[in-house]
Design a protein around this motif. Structure first.
Motif, PDB file in Angstrom:
ATOM      1  N   PHE A 257      42.676  36.760  42.281  1.00 54.74           N
ATOM      2  CA  PHE A 257      41.781  35.947  41.260  1.00 54.74           C
ATOM      3  C   PHE A 257      42.309  34.473  41.603  1.00 54.74           C
ATOM      4  O   PHE A 257      41.267  33.701  41.876  1.00 54.74           O
ATOM      5  CB  PHE A 257      42.299  36.149  39.713  1.00 54.74           C
ATOM      6  CG  PHE A 257      41.410  35.238  38.832  1.00 54.74           C
ATOM      7  CD1 PHE A 257      40.218  35.119  38.941  1.00 54.74           C
ATOM      8  CD2 PHE A 257      42.178  34.178  37.956  1.00 54.74           C
ATOM      9  CE1 PHE A 257      39.387  34.234  38.133  1.00 54.74           C
ATOM     10  CE2 PHE A 257      41.599  33.565  37.204  1.00 54.74           C
ATOM     11  CZ  PHE A 257      40.123  33.392  37.023  1.00 54.74           C
TER      12      PHE A 257
ATOM     13  N   LEU B 263      41.541  36.096  32.324  1.00 52.48           N
ATOM     14  CA  LEU B 263      41.278  35.039  33.302  1.00 52.48           C
ATOM     15  C   LEU B 263      41.315  33.628  32.846  1.00 52.48           C
ATOM     16  O   LEU B 263      41.571  32.777  33.738  1.00 52.48           O
ATOM     17  CB  LEU B 263      39.868  35.788  33.836  1.00 52.48           C
ATOM     18  CG  LEU B 263      39.809  37.218  34.407  1.00 52.48           C
ATOM     19  CD1 LEU B 263      38.494  37.366  34.885  1.00 52.48           C
ATOM     20  CD2 LEU B 263      40.939  37.284  35.475  1.00 52.48           C
TER      21      LEU B 263
ATOM     22  N   TRP C  22      40.172  41.206  39.582  1.00 52.69           N
ATOM     23  CA  TRP C  22      41.008  40.322  39.338  1.00 52.69           C
ATOM     24  C   TRP C  22      41.867  40.382  38.150  1.00 52.69           C
ATOM     25  O   TRP C  22      43.020  40.025  38.043  1.00 52.69           O
ATOM     26  CB  TRP C  22      40.149  38.892  38.960  1.00 52.69           C
ATOM     27  CG  TRP C  22      39.369  38.393  40.095  1.00 52.69           C
ATOM     28  CD1 TRP C  22      39.585  38.597  41.442  1.00 52.69           C
ATOM     29  CD2 TRP C  22      38.083  37.710  40.088  1.00 52.69           C
ATOM     30  NE1 TRP C  22      38.585  38.064  42.297  1.00 52.69           N
ATOM     31  CE2 TRP C  22      37.557  37.572  41.341  1.00 52.69           C
ATOM     32  CE3 TRP C  22      37.348  37.318  39.105  1.00 52.69           C
ATOM     33  CZ2 TRP C  22      36.534  36.843  41.680  1.00 52.69           C
ATOM     34  CZ3 TRP C  22      36.079  36.690  39.303  1.00 52.69           C
ATOM     35  CH2 TRP C  22      35.689  36.498  40.419  1.00 52.69           C
TER      36      TRP C  22
END
Length: 652
Positions: free
Chosen positions: A157, A208, A150
């Motif tokens: 993602f 993230l 990701w």
């Protein structure tokens, strides 16, 4: 598990292995080829023939024998892989040795386990590309491996995270928790699996985390769903709980989240919480402040409910000496914070959007008017000996007292108050907080003064309800064509999403608090309705008891209104059952009460049939309600009335 040092080692697995075996069996006699292969690969075990013979006699095929051996070898190899971490050079050498196993489903756990064991080491490009190109291989990866992928592929993602966020937003348990206006479920919310799935996907990766916040903002712009504000705060606190220092230090809203979380856990916004927030805004850079992110956090229902209660608490302090109170200025901060949360869509959409200014009509007209009601309520509480600091001393309510009544002094909302309520969500939420507190103190007279105003405002907030004849015709048409009665719920305009949610929250909290008030309130309601019904000739539509009229109107417009009507009726049935069991006389005409409960249930069904998407949750709700029903017939009748195919999802 040492990697081989032979550069010419060839592993007989996958399609290449099959081709090698075919060539081997084609150049020599099969039996000789197998014998030589066993000798060359140290598979010539003296006892093997004896073991084969024994297993053959027990009915095991060679396939099952070899499969069991392979499973045993894989398990032993996995145990070694999961042992002590390897130095990077040995890790990558072993990974290269195991790379061919990726394409053999029964062996792919070996390289994947090695990758997941030391996720801080980079995934070699050839293996990364192989995983990207094979969806089944990607799906088999541990989340620690996916996390590395990701980081280099934002779209991958997003494809993983967006469904998790949508599941969080639509989770029925979390929605019901957020509708409780007194923040009673802070711990259960923070520990919910839907939040844990999102936080686990992010782990300690700042990149993230920031991407997830961006998705939350993006989805909020699409839906206006304030559950995303709850997610914004809870994610920040999940990073705090997991000691992910880098993430916390780079989240400019973390300090605000921490202050708000403390208040939510205490279920009140006290002076220390107010000072913490004031300090936060004093310290941040006003030119680079992410007001969109702050507004999203402030849109959190838990935060807005606390802000409304804080405004009410300040008004209660102002009420005794409104003209001379020094606390008038203290209203500015919570009102601004609430206004930011209610304007989150605008502040996220534009970096240049100004901080919203609360509606001056609220401060100049509505608050002075509601102060009169607060002063009257305070005088009543003093007369009954109810402390302003605690509601533990609950006044007694005579079940025979009429529920339809006015507060002494001729108080009533003015037309301008009603106009402000129809247009200002901030004013409505402060009123909601005030009325729920009056229910805590058994002040049904004050409740009855304002419920008609809210009932009157509903069409302007949510749109008009369909007339009875059209609704009944639609239900009849669906029953005839499909055997069910499930018309689509009336859609709510996007801009009214928060207003609709907060009305649902008020109604749910009102019914919950009325239940907590005990048997006397339910008995008083039934006695009041009986006075209007007379001998049973009066229709439900004609009942003037404010709560009944509000439930009737809400049930036509909102699924939550329909559910709260059922909960209200079940609570009345519980009171009625207790009367039958004890032979009591608090409910004067039990037959009229039975008539009202049954008729109200069927009347509600005529307005709002059960949405198919809600059947699963309604099943569990109705099963819980069955425990408080006086008769199985009552449970059946309510369910049957509100869903013609109830038998399909509810066992009677």
């Amino acid at each position: 598990m040492e990697p081989s040092h032979s550069a010419e080692t060839q592993y007989l697995i996958g399609s290449a292995g099959k081709e090698s075996i075919k060539r081997l069996m084609g150049v020599k006699r099969p039996q000789l080829a197998i014998k030589e292969f066993g000798e060359q690969n140290t598979l010539d075990i003296p006892a093997a023939k004896t073991i084969y013979g024994l297993l053959d006699s027990l009915g095991h095929t060679r396939w099952s024998i070899h499969s069991a051996v392979l499973d045993s070898v894989v398990a032993a190899a996995l145990k070694q892989i999961q042992g002590a971490p390897l130095p990077p050079d040995r890790h990558f050498a072993l990974l290269a040795q195991l790379r061919p196993c990726l394409w053999t489903p029964r062996l792919r756990d070996l390289p994947l386990a090695l990758l997941a064991k030391q996720p801080q080491l980079p995934i070699p490009l050839d293996i990364r590309d192989a995983i990207f190109k094979a969806p089944d291989l990607y799906n088999a990866c541990d989340v620690a491996i996916k996390r590395q992928l990701w980081l280099s592929d934002a779209s991958l993602f997003k494809a993983h995270m967006m469904p998790l966020i949508r599941q969080y937003v639509s989770n029925s348990e979390l929605v019901e928790m957020s509708r409780e206006m007194f923040c009673e479920y802070a711990k259960a919310r923070r520990e919910h699996p839907a939040l844990a799935a999102i936080a686990n996907s992010i782990d300690s990766e700042l990149q993230l985390y920031m991407q997830t916040l961006g998705m939350a903002r993006e989805l909020f712009l699409e839906t206006f769903d304030t559950a995303l504000g709850t997610l914004r705060l809870d994610l920040a606190m999940a990073m705090h709980d997991n000691n992910f220092t880098e993430v916390v230090n780079n989240d400019v809203c973390y300090r605000l989240a921490w202050s708000l979380d403390v208040c939510i856990n205490k279920r009140m916004m006290d002076d220390s919480g107010v000072k913490d927030m004031e300090g936060y805004f004093d310290d941040i850079d006003s030119e680079n402040t992410p007001y969109g992110d702050i507004a999203l956090m402030m849109s959190n229902p838990y935060v807005r409910h606390l802000q409304a209660q804080l405004i009410l608490a300040i008004l209660e302090e102002i009420a005794p000496n409104a003209e001379f109170s020094a606390r008038q200025a203290d209203l500015k901060q919570p009102m601004t914070m609430m206004s930011m949360g209610l304007s989150a869509h605008t502040l996220i959409l534009s970096d240049d959007a100004p901080i919203p200014i609360p509606d001056r009509r609220v401060t100049r007209t509505f608050f002075p008017d509601i102060l009169r009601f607060i002063k009257t309520a305070q005088a009543r509480d003093r007369l009954l000996g109810i402390s302003a600091l605690t509601s533990s001393k609950r006044p007694r309510l005579d079940p025979e007292s009429p529920v339809v009544g006015a507060v002494e002094g001729g108080l009533e909302p003015t037309p301008e108050d009603l106009d402000i309520l129809a247009s200002s969500e901030l004013a409505r939420q402060v009123l909601y907080a005030f009325l729920l507190k009056r229910v805590d103190n058994m002040d049904l007279g004050m409740l009855n003064l304002w419920l008609p105003a809210l009932t009157q405002a509903l069409p302007s907030l949510l749109g008009p309800a369909a007339d009875d004849s059209r609704a009944e015709a639609e239900v009849a048409r669906l029953r005839a064509s499909t055997g069910t009665a499930n018309p689509e719920p009336k859609p709510i305009q996007m801009s009214a999403t928060i207003a609709a949610f907060e009305f649902d929250a008020f109604l749910q909290s009102l019914i919950t608090h009325r239940k907590k008030a005990g048997f006397a309130v339910a008995a008083a309601m039934l006695n009041s309705v009986d006075q209007e019904l007379g001998q049973g000739g009066c229709k439900i539509d004609a009942i003037q008891t404010p709560l009944i009229k509000l439930l009737d109107q809400a049930g036509r417009l909102r699924h939550c209104g329909h559910e709260q009507t059922i909960i209200f009726l079940a609570d009345c049935a519980h009171a009625l059952s207790a009367e039958y069991s004890s032979g009591g006389s608090s409910i004067k005409k039990k037959e009229s009460a039975v008539y009202f409960i049954f008729t109200m249930a069927e009347h509600a069904a005529a307005h709002y049939a059960v949405d198919p998407a809600g059947m699963a949750s309604l099943k569990s709700k109705y099963e819980r309600l069955a425990a408080v029903s006086p008769r199985q017939a009552f449970n059946y009748r309510i369910c049957k009335a509100n869903c013609p195919n109830a038998a399909k999802f509810l066992t009677i």
